[in-house]
Enzyme design. Structure first.
Site, PDB file in Angstrom:
ATOM      1  N   HIS A  57      28.104 -18.249  23.126  1.00 24.17           N
ATOM      2  CA  HIS A  57      27.379 -17.717  24.526  1.00 24.17           C
ATOM      3  C   HIS A  57      26.359 -17.446  24.948  1.00 24.17           C
ATOM      4  O   HIS A  57      25.781 -16.242  24.542  1.00 24.17           O
ATOM      5  CB  HIS A  57      28.656 -17.064  24.847  1.00 24.17           C
ATOM      6  CG  HIS A  57      28.798 -16.774  26.689  1.00 24.17           C
ATOM      7  ND1 HIS A  57      28.120 -16.528  27.504  1.00 24.17           N
ATOM      8  CD2 HIS A  57      30.147 -17.014  27.461  1.00 24.17           C
ATOM      9  CE1 HIS A  57      28.362 -16.369  28.509  1.00 24.17           C
ATOM     10  NE2 HIS A  57      29.710 -17.386  28.690  1.00 24.17           N
ATOM     11  N   ARG A  91      26.774 -24.674  28.130  1.00 26.93           N
ATOM     12  CA  ARG A  91      26.292 -23.082  27.119  1.00 26.93           C
ATOM     13  C   ARG A  91      25.742 -23.513  26.108  1.00 26.93           C
ATOM     14  O   ARG A  91      24.645 -22.978  25.662  1.00 26.93           O
ATOM     15  CB  ARG A  91      27.808 -22.765  26.706  1.00 26.93           C
ATOM     16  CG  ARG A  91      28.858 -22.156  27.616  1.00 26.93           C
ATOM     17  CD  ARG A  91      29.757 -21.996  27.167  1.00 26.93           C
ATOM     18  NE  ARG A  91      30.684 -20.973  28.264  1.00 26.93           N
ATOM     19  CZ  ARG A  91      31.536 -20.446  28.117  1.00 26.93           C
ATOM     20  NH1 ARG A  91      32.588 -20.432  27.218  1.00 26.93           N
ATOM     21  NH2 ARG A  91      32.173 -19.484  29.370  1.00 26.93           N
TER      22      ARG A  91
END
Ligand SMILES: Cc1cc2nc3c(=O)[nH]c(=O)nc-3n(C[C@H](O)[C@H](O)[C@H](O)COP(=O)(O)OP(=O)(O)OC[C@H]3O[C@@H](n4cnc5c(N)ncnc54)[C@H](O)[C@@H]3O)c2cc1C
Ligand code: SF4
Ligand code: FES
Lengths: 641, 255
Positions: free
Chosen positions: A269, A333
């Site tokens: 992330h 991401r």
């Protein structure tokens, strides 16, 4: 040699009719007969709590297990940003097909079209269900539901409850579960950890658990077992997952014959708070929604030590906006994470350890005013300040990627059944719907889709064939032998008599996994990991120190078993990453990139899911390949330019 | 910084407990309070002594698993902060810190700093839900909910179920937790059908486990989510109404 052939049992025909047709063709269990079936649900996160509640409402006898002291503490509680659904309440061109399309494309064409389409279809029911339960989603002044756009999407389809969407969705499912507990249709076992899955004649017939308060080992039998036990990000040691998340349930099912698919698909992330030192116990995620209003940059120059405020506009590199003008700070991401790694590796990182990039809100605060920004992100800003001691209304946040989600997991067919008949996997524990990369706000959607709307139907198809069959009694040797093996295992850990703590070895394993199986992987590093992991595991098994006894609370004993499973999993992650000679989504092989440094897929050889079969403790797993067909979404190179 | 810790140690639910003293040397400002305990534990293990048992999971203030009395304050000195979010920059070199578990009759100590908080689940079980079987829901936008109502409901729903309110209360009352759940549901249009039944059931379940509220307000001070004691007032009002309405319902079959 194995006799397994992977059958996805995906329906055919027009994609929009597949789920309906499939539901119609499945066998049903008559309402009066449902109470004659016992179902075990392990895990009470979004997937588990929603499944247990829904199955109990249908009339099945359910036993629900969690190692937490309350179902409400499952890791789902920590999800911040939101949940996707194709409601098109914003009239911005969203549709079931678009959500399906975005998810297949976002997953870099490594998921099944049939599954993803179903997910997009039921997404709308999820929102209805949650609102009916009293989930306090954000609203507009007219009282209707508000939406926002989320990483990778060009429509606003994300529903949210402040920065606590996961909490509110889980409380909804938890409350539905507790209602069933009150009604006596669910028996709830808290602080109870699954340590083995038990099979009889090739079918799942129950589980063996340890009571974490008393140490008692117990068997439970059922007609079917659902594993809703979450993901395995903690193989990295440092991740955004809660401290106790682990792979043990899925791994022990794997050791009993359930195939484990795409273990190398892990998601890093992009927006987490950088580590501040080596004693860091976990990393904190700053919701991706922050990328809607924050701008990411680093100084143009190398080793620039000036505070952010003293770096003039002209000397800042808003690298995502520069490289991807269409998506800018909202690229998916994996793209955002890899680009952050690139600039930090180049020596343009910021912060005391030069291990971050800026996420800057000054423009938004100027444009919208501080109160609007506070309304949208207040609790995230507070959280940031609490951890770092810096005020993000005044200085830009520092962020860096961290492991966050695992797309890989137990292989399941369209019915969410693993390769062991009667054993299902739901939520993050399965591999099904996100392919090689999950889009933001889609995990909550998938967990609840599986639990509320898929498994409660598909399980009937399996159970209908067992009408009248009693459960296998827990006095059967399949259970007593499993219990005895587990007791031996526990005693072995307690008598190793080594010198180092479990955490020490977990940290060491995590370093290998992050360095070699992290954001960018290459053959050398993976081969190194495959050599280093078993060596470290050997040391761990002979030199770990687990104090205390087997009866009563013993947190080191809980951890040692989980870490042992992480060791075996990590090795498989490396093998899977090595086998997959392409880059796709979260799996980036340095050898396979486009000239612009983007992931380069090899659809000819790798448009598939890799499912690995356990072959015994010291033999590498055997590979099975499920080919993937793309009829509706044309295979294209992803481009977010 | 170097600290002295006085930590409650207790082998099991049925044994007595005692304070033990440990030195926590070389602790950095950026560490969280629980990371400081992790380090102490690692050193204990290296010395061959059993680590201190304490609970935590998310370590970001949302799961409600952690919870320690730090110098007599539930979740420690910082307002609106769960123990896991407390950072060592709040403390000074040379400080002595006393660390205890939640103390309440309803929360028996299981080991060291771990208590059993299952009565909180029992309260929710009694009625802390809106009955809506899967699949039966109408379109989500069918019932508009005014933003202030949704916001207020969300304020109450933010409770993380940690039990600090109980631990901080001189009477070990469960009012703040119970009222948070009740108001989350009772404020919403969807929650109206079961409002009175829910209120009576949850309040009476609470009374089986917890002491009574005498308006000390310590709960609100300790609450990591700063849940307001106003919710307790609403709950009390609803409870009185519920007693009357539920009786009517029983007597006449219709309100
Ligand atoms: C910080 C953070 C933020 C996130 N934000 C978002 C977001 O905004 N939107 C989004 O869509 N997704 C988000 N995600 C991802 C999402 O939260 C998870 O993927 C999802 O909640 C997983 O749900 P689950 O039900 O599969 O598993 P979990 O919620 O992890 O639940 C696992 C359950 O299994 C139990 N369990 C596990 N092993 C055992 C065992 N051996 N024995 C007994 N019980 C066991 C646990 O006790 C627990 O009850 C986020 C994730 C993180 C880490
Ligand atoms: S009301 Fe506050 S202190 Fe009490 S359980 Fe909820 S969050 Fe914890
Ligand atoms: S560990 Fe989750 S709230 Fe503290």
């Amino acid at each position: 040699m194995s006799t397994i052939t992977l059958d996805s049992r995906c329906p055919t025909g027009p994609i929009e009719d597949r789920w309906d047709n499939h539901k119609f063709s499945m066998k049903l269990v008559n309402p009066n007969n449902k109470r004659r079936f016992e179902v075990i649900v392990v895990g009470t996160g979004l997937a588990g709590a929603s499944a247990a509640a829904s199955l109990a409402q249908l009339g099945y006898k359910v036993k629900a297990f969690t190692f937490h002291d309350s179902p409400r503490r499952a890791h789902s509680i920590a999800a911040q940003g939101g949940i996707n659904a194709a409601k098109n309440y914003k009239n911005d061109g969203d549709s079931v097909f678009r959500l399906f399309y975005d998810t297949v494309k976002g997953g870099d064409f490594r998921a099944r079209e049939s599954n993803v389409y179903r997910l997009a279809q039921v997404s709308v029911n999820i929102i209805d269900q949650c609102v009916a339960q009293g989930v306090p989603f954000a609203r507009e002044y007219g009282g209707l539901l508000d939406n926002r756009s989320f990483g990778g999407a060009q429509v606003s389809r994300t529903f949210y409850a402040r920065g606590q969407t996961g909490q509110q969705l889980l409380l909804g499912a938890y409350q539905a579960l507790m209602e069933q507990v009150q009604l006596g249709t669910v028996r709830l076992y808290t602080k109870t950890e699954l340590l083995d899955v038990v099979l009889k004649d090739g079918r799942a017939c129950g589980i063996v658990t340890r009571d974490l308060s008393t140490g008692e080992i117990t068997s439970h039998s059922a007609h079917a077992v659902l594993l809703c036990t979450g993901g395995y990000s903690n193989a990295f040691y440092l991740s955004t997952n809660a401290m106790n998340c682990n792979v043990t349930a899925a791994w022990r099912a794997h050791r009993k014959g359930a195939l484990f698919a795409n273990p190398c698909y892990t998601q890093i992330h992009p927006t987490c708070i950088p580590a501040s030192d080596e004693f860091q116990s976990k990393l904190t995620l700053m919701s991706e929604s922050l990328r809607n209003d924050g701008r990411i940059w680093v100084p143009k120059g190398f080793d620039d030590n000036r505070p952010a405020g003293q770096i003039p506009e002209a000397e800042r590199d808003y690298y995502l906006e520069r490289k991807y003008p269409a998506f800018g700070n909202l690229v998916p991401r994996d793209v955002a994470s890899r680009n952050a790694k690139t600039v930090v590796d180049e020596g343009r990182g910021i912060g005391p350890l030069k291990n971050g990039v800026y996420l800057d809100f000054s423009d938004s605060i100027g444009r919208l005013g501080e109160s609007v920004v506070r309304e949208r992100y207040g609790n995230l800003f507070d959280m940031y300040e609490r951890i770092t001691g810096e005020n993000p209304y005044q200085v830009p946040m520092r962020i860096y990627p961290a492991t966050h989600y695992t797309m890989g997991g137990l292989w399941v067919d369209y019915n969410l059944m693993t390769t062991i008949p009667g054993l299902y996997a739901l939520g993050e524990a399965n591999f099904s719907d996100h392919g090689a990369n999950r889009l933001g706000a889609s995990a909550l959607m998938q967990g609840l889709a599986d639990g509320y709307f898929v498994a409660p139907y598909t399980i009937g198809d399996y159970l209908a064939g067992m009408l009248g069959d009693p459960v296998v009694p827990t006095s059967d040797p399949v259970f007593t032998l499993a219990e005895a093996a587990l007791r031996d295992d526990i005693n072995r850990w307690l008598s190793v008599g080594g010198t180092r703590s479990v955490d020490h070895y977990h940290r060491e394993l995590g370093k290998i996994v992050w360095d070699q199986i992290g954001m960018a992987r290459d053959r050398n590093g993976l081969e190194k990991a495959i050599a280093e992991i078993p060596a470290l595991r050997e040391e761990f098994r002979t030199n770990v120190r687990v104090l205390g006894t087997a009866d009563g609370i013993n947190q080191s004993l809980e951890k040692v078993q989980r870490v042992d499973d992480f060791f075996e999993l990590a090795e498989l992650m490396a093998r899977d990453a090595l086998w997959r000679e392409e880059s796709c989504g979260g799996h980036f092989r340095v050898e396979h990139q486009t000239e612009e440094g983007e992931a380069k897929r090899d659809d000819e050889h790798f448009a598939n899911a890799a499912a690995w079969e356990w072959q015994g403790a010291d033999t590498p797993q055997q590979l099975h390949v499920e080919p993937l067909d793309f009829e509706y979404v044309k295979l294209t190179q992803r481009s977010y330019k | 910084m170097n600290l002295t810790l006085k930590v409650w140690r207790q082998d099991g639910p049925h044994t007595g407990g005692r304070f033990e003293t440990y030195q926590a040397a070389d602790i950095k400002d950026e560490m969280s309070f629980l990371e400081m305990l992790d380090i102490v534990n690692e050193r204990l293990i290296e010395d061959g002594r059993e680590p201190i048992a304490f609970d935590s999971d998310c370590r970001e203030g949302i799961c409600g698993t952690c919870g320690l009395m730090v110098n007599g304050q539930a979740h420690g000195p910082q307002k609106g902060t769960a123990t896991c979010q407390l950072h060592m920059r709040t403390f000074r070199d040379g400080d002595e810190i006393t660390i205890e578990p939640w103390r309440a009759a309803a929360f028996p100590i299981m080991k060291d700093l771990i208590v059993d908080r299952s009565p909180l689940d029992a309260i929710v079980e009694a009625g802390g839900y809106i009955n809506a079987n899967t699949g039966a829901a109408p379109d989500a936008n069918l019932i508009p909910i005014p933003k202030p109502v949704a916001d207020s409901s969300m304020d109450a729903a933010a409770c993380i179920g940690c039990g600090a309110c109980v631990a901080a209360c001189p009477n070990s009352a469960g009012q703040l937790f119970t009222s948070a759940k009740l108001n989350h549901l009772n404020l919403l249009p969807q929650g109206q059908a079961e409002r009175w039944k829910r209120t009576e059931a949850m309040v009476e379940r609470m009374e089986q486990f917890f002491g009574s509220c005498t308006n000390h307000g310590e709960c609100q001070e300790a609450c990591p989510k700063e849940i307001s004691i106003d919710f307790i007032a609403y709950m009390n009002r609803d409870y009185i109404k519920a007693k009357i309405k539920n009786r009517k319902l029983q007597g006449q079959g219709f309100p």
